[in-house]
Scaffold this active site. Sequence first.
Site, PDB file in Angstrom:
ATOM      1  N   ARG A  26     -46.447  31.736  46.542  1.00  0.00           N
ATOM      2  CA  ARG A  26     -46.590  30.092  47.222  1.00  0.00           C
ATOM      3  C   ARG A  26     -47.190  29.458  46.779  1.00  0.00           C
ATOM      4  NH1 ARG A  26     -49.140  31.568  53.285  1.00  0.00           N
ATOM      5  NH2 ARG A  26     -47.864  29.766  53.381  1.00  0.00           N
ATOM      6  N   CYS A  31     -55.447  25.664  52.072  1.00  0.00           N
ATOM      7  CA  CYS A  31     -54.244  26.931  51.967  1.00  0.00           C
ATOM      8  C   CYS A  31     -53.212  26.733  52.635  1.00  0.00           C
ATOM      9  CB  CYS A  31     -54.770  28.612  52.280  1.00  0.00           C
ATOM     10  SG  CYS A  31     -55.661  27.754  54.202  1.00  0.00           S
TER      11      CYS A  31
END
Length: 271
Positions: free
Chosen positions: A172, A230
Amino acid sequence: MTDGPLISPDQLAAELDDVTVLDVRYLMGGPPGREEHAAGHVPGAAYVDLDEDLADPPGAGGRHPLPDEQRFEAAMQRVGVRADRPVVVYDDWQGRAAARAWWLLRHHGHDDVRVLDGGWTAWQDDGHPVEVGETSVDPGDFTVSADKQMAVVGADDVLDVDVLIDARAGDRFRGETEPVDPVAGHIPGAVNVPTTENLDERGRFRSADELYATYARVGATSSGSVAAYCGSGVTAAHDVLALAAAGVDSALYPGSWSGWITDPARPVETG
């Protein structure tokens, strides 16, 4: 005050009568953990819903913006949090949801909050007692402090941080896949320390020396400013917790990637 942000199952068992325990079991994209709590929990633990109690609704601030202070205060009072009584939080997500509760309580002025190392799994594996059913607790007196105890950075100053840590999985971070947010990639200049690197093979936090070495490899030490983000600001608290265990202060970017990409003018980096 405690010596660090973590507590072992054995330590919690020994202190159980003297602490407030919060169950923050949560599964991203799944149902709340209330049913799991009712089926079995650390004796005396009250259930806290991450989406309802530890975040505001999704919006320009990302998928899990910081909760309204008055609503957070009321939620913590409802589950029995007191200013003069230590708090221990746990989950079944290797500390990722519990870290969010730890960070919020510390940020809003509670002096003594720890995360159960290894969470619900470790509590059971180590043979400690389990309570079932709903938990009834006396209301607490916790109030949000005007003096914030944990550092925060916003979208306007996150690029000025010396070491910006992305706590998501490597694929990611690199933009190879993005299963949750509409844009793939990372904030320019960020370095990647996935939350999995904080844990050993049992799902418990590595030693303080090991954690320090992990973050020192990307330049995150006490010699400069450090911040973590995040996808939505939840699991980044896990990296902030790990850094605290290693003796390194760091800030949280609450909006994180999901907040960053709400403005298409903000730059995106891949690779």
